[in-house]
Each structure stands twice: as C-alpha cells, then as structure tokens.
Write a protein that holds these residues in place. Structure first.
Motif, PDB file in Angstrom:
ATOM      1  N   LYS A 278       0.826  -1.204   0.000  1.00  0.00           N
ATOM      2  CA  LYS A 278       0.000   0.000   0.000  1.00  0.00           C
ATOM      3  C   LYS A 278       0.865   1.261   0.000  1.00  0.00           C
ATOM      4  CE  LYS A 278      -4.244  -2.066   1.688  1.00  0.00           C
ATOM      5  NZ  LYS A 278      -5.346  -2.068   2.672  1.00  0.00           N
ATOM      6  N   PHE A 282      -0.917   2.546  -3.164  1.00  0.00           N
ATOM      7  CA  PHE A 282      -2.301   2.423  -2.680  1.00  0.00           C
ATOM      8  C   PHE A 282      -3.300   2.919  -3.715  1.00  0.00           C
ATOM      9  CE2 PHE A 282      -6.009   3.930  -0.210  1.00  0.00           C
ATOM     10  CZ  PHE A 282      -6.334   2.751   0.438  1.00  0.00           C
ATOM     11  N   HIS A 301      -8.516  -1.043  -2.158  1.00  0.00           N
ATOM     12  CA  HIS A 301      -8.929  -0.148  -1.077  1.00  0.00           C
ATOM     13  C   HIS A 301     -10.308  -0.542  -0.560  1.00  0.00           C
ATOM     14  CE1 HIS A 301     -11.712   1.766  -3.835  1.00  0.00           C
ATOM     15  NE2 HIS A 301     -10.729   1.945  -4.699  1.00  0.00           N
TER      16      HIS A 301
END
Length: 331
Positions: A278, A282, A301
């Motif tokens: 991430k 991300f 996410h």
C-alpha cells in the motif's frame, strides 16, 4: 464478438461507500469493455445514485439473465431488488447493506455455476457490514470458497500490476499467525501465486518468499521458522520445478520488488505485505481472490466512508481490477 468472449459480472459494492460512484465512472469509459460481455448487476436506485454522484448519465440495455448479455456488444444491466434506499446511508455500515452485497454476489456465483459467468469484478465491500448482514466467515474470500466448494489452497493476492503478494495467513489475530506457518501452506501459497501469474500473462514469474522473524531469524538467533520450516518449503518448491527463492528478510525483500527484480512476494502474515504494497501504490492496487475456479477481483482499497457520496473517488484501482479480471478470463 465471438462465442468465447468472456461474460464478466460487475457489482456496485457496499451502498454506503464509494463503490457505486466508482462503477458509474468505470462504465463511462466504453473502451474498457472491448472484447467482453459485461453485466452490471445490482439495485436500480443504487446504480442511479452512483451515476448522480459521479456526474454521468449512462444508458444500459436491460437483461433478465447473464446469458442474454452475449447478444450485446456493449455492457448491460441486470436488476436485482436487494435493499431499499431508506435502509442505507453514506458512511454507514449496516446489516441491510451487507445483506445486499451478499445477495448480489450470490447471484453472480449462481451464474458461474450455471456456466453463464466467466469472471467477477466487485465494488469495494465492508466486512463489518457483511458480517452484520449474515457473513459467517472471516472475509469474502472464505465466503467464496465455501460457496464454490473449493478444497485446495486459496489466498488473497494484492497486486500493483507488475508486483503481486500472497500470504500464509490473512485476517487472523497476529498472535495466531505463527500457527499457520507450515511447509504445506508455504508450498501451496508459492506455487499458487506462480501459476496465477502465468494465467495473468507473466511468462516466467519471479517469486520470492519472505521470512517470518526479524532479519529472517538471523541464523536462528532470532527465531527458527526460517531454518526449520520456510527454507525447506522453498527447496521443495524448487524440487517440483518452481523457481521460488528465499526466505528473505521481510524488511528488505520489497526493495527488490520495488526495483523490478521480483514479480511476487509470499508473506507470512497480513500486514507484512499489506503495509509495503500500500505504501508502494495504494492508488492503483487490486485484490485478486486466488485459488478460485474463476477470476474474481476488486480494487484493493475499502469503502472509503470518509469521502462517500462526494464524487472524489479515484477510479484507477477499479479500472485496474476490471482489466486484470478481463485479462485472466482471456488466458
């Protein structure tokens, strides 16, 4: 389109999150759906709300079965009635939204079992809402496994396009993670991600296994899992013809991955890989549910309740997820 063009089911995700907005933005990009029969499935009001938030208006032909999608060269809409608008709210995880998500995914699985669906791309889910709505498993992957009768090893994969991760344990307390470290699970995880990378178009996947302890155990002075379990598992992979390498210290193996020396890292527990991947990307990550008999993917996410309903959601991970499911369907 020819008859073997894949049928891909797309869902809107949790009603209280950014999923409907993201899916509306995705369906505004017509070129994404080339060489597919894509079916958007979900509640009509939620699809309309997603368009409103995204600032787009999209007309889709309506169908009543997945099979009908093969008649169209453009995406179609399959309506389900799973939740009323007044039963949900933005930034709220509740049982109604969770039950809606499960009902839509269950219909997609029914379509797969009937030979009507080749892949699934779902909008971001909320595990807490799903558990309130009836999810009796630790996460959606275990739910899929149960629904599909999977008996072999399975793992959630997180990807940044050219970098993938899998893990030996997932959504379990960290105090229990060491109990999952076995030769069998490491071999299964490493070979599964290698084979899945091949299905995703990697000709010669380069897969490394991370250690469990700090500095990969420092020769046994800081833990023996690397010596007693992980290294022997890597050697068994190699004896089976898989070019797996490791174990490498977890705090440096991702430097090799970042620099393009690896295609995948097998990690020992959830945050060991998730924090790294991430941090690396991300804003473009994808989750693939590995070990299932069909490609299933989603943006990596979550539901982003803090920006839900505001039109701010970044489409890139969702677009990447659809493209990866599409590519895997075509292999």
């Amino acid at each position: 389109m020819h008859n073997n063009t894949p049928v891909i089911a797309v869902t809107l995700g949790d009603p209280g999150g950014i999923g409907p907005e993201l899916i509306a933005k995705l369906f505004a990009e017509n070129e994404v759906f080339a060489d597919t029969h894509t079916v958007l499935i979900g509640d009509r009001w939620l699809w309309e709300e997603g368009q409103r938030v995204a600032g787009v208006t999209i007309e889709l032909p309506e169908v009543t079965t997945f099979t009908e999608a093969r008649k169209y060269d453009t995406p179609v809409f399959l309506e389900m009635d799973t939740v009323a608008q007044e039963q949900t709210a933005y930034a709220e995880a509740n049982e109604h939204g969770g039950a809606s998500v499960l009902a839509v995914l269950d219909r997609c699985i029914e379509g797969y079992k009937a030979g009507e669906v080749d892949g699934i791309c779902f909008g971001p889910l909320n595990k807490y809402a799903m558990k309130l709505g009836g999810l009796g498993h630790e996460d959606e992957l275990h739910w899929f496994v149960n629904k599909l009768g999977v008996t072999d090893f399975f793992s959630e994969f997180n990807t940044l396009g050219t970098l993938w991760t899998s893990r030996i344990s997932s959504h379990v307390p960290l105090k229990d993670a060491h109990t999952y470290i076995t030769e069998e699970r490491i071999i299964s995880a490493a070979t599964l991600i290698h084979d899945t990378l091949r299905k995703a178009g990697f000709d010669a996947p380069r897969v490394a296994v991370a250690g469990f302890n700090p500095h990969a155990g420092e020769g046994g002075t800081c833990g023996r899992e690397e010596i007693d379990i992980i290294a022997p598992a890597v050697e068994k992979c190699r004896s089976q013809g898989y070019p797996i390498v490791g174990p490498f210290p977890a705090d440096t193996v991702f430097l090799k991955a970042r620099d393009g020396e690896l295609d995948a890292v097998v990690t020992m527990f959830h945050d060991q890989g998730q924090i790294a991947i991430k941090m690396l990307g991300f804003d473009k990550g994808v989750t693939i549910l590995g070990g299932l008999p069909l490609p299933v993917g989603s943006p990596a996410h979550g539901t982003a309740f803090d920006i839900a309903g505001q039109g701010k959601a970044n489409l890139t991970p969702t677009r990447n997820a659809f493209n990866l499911v599409k590519a895997m369907c075509s292999q």
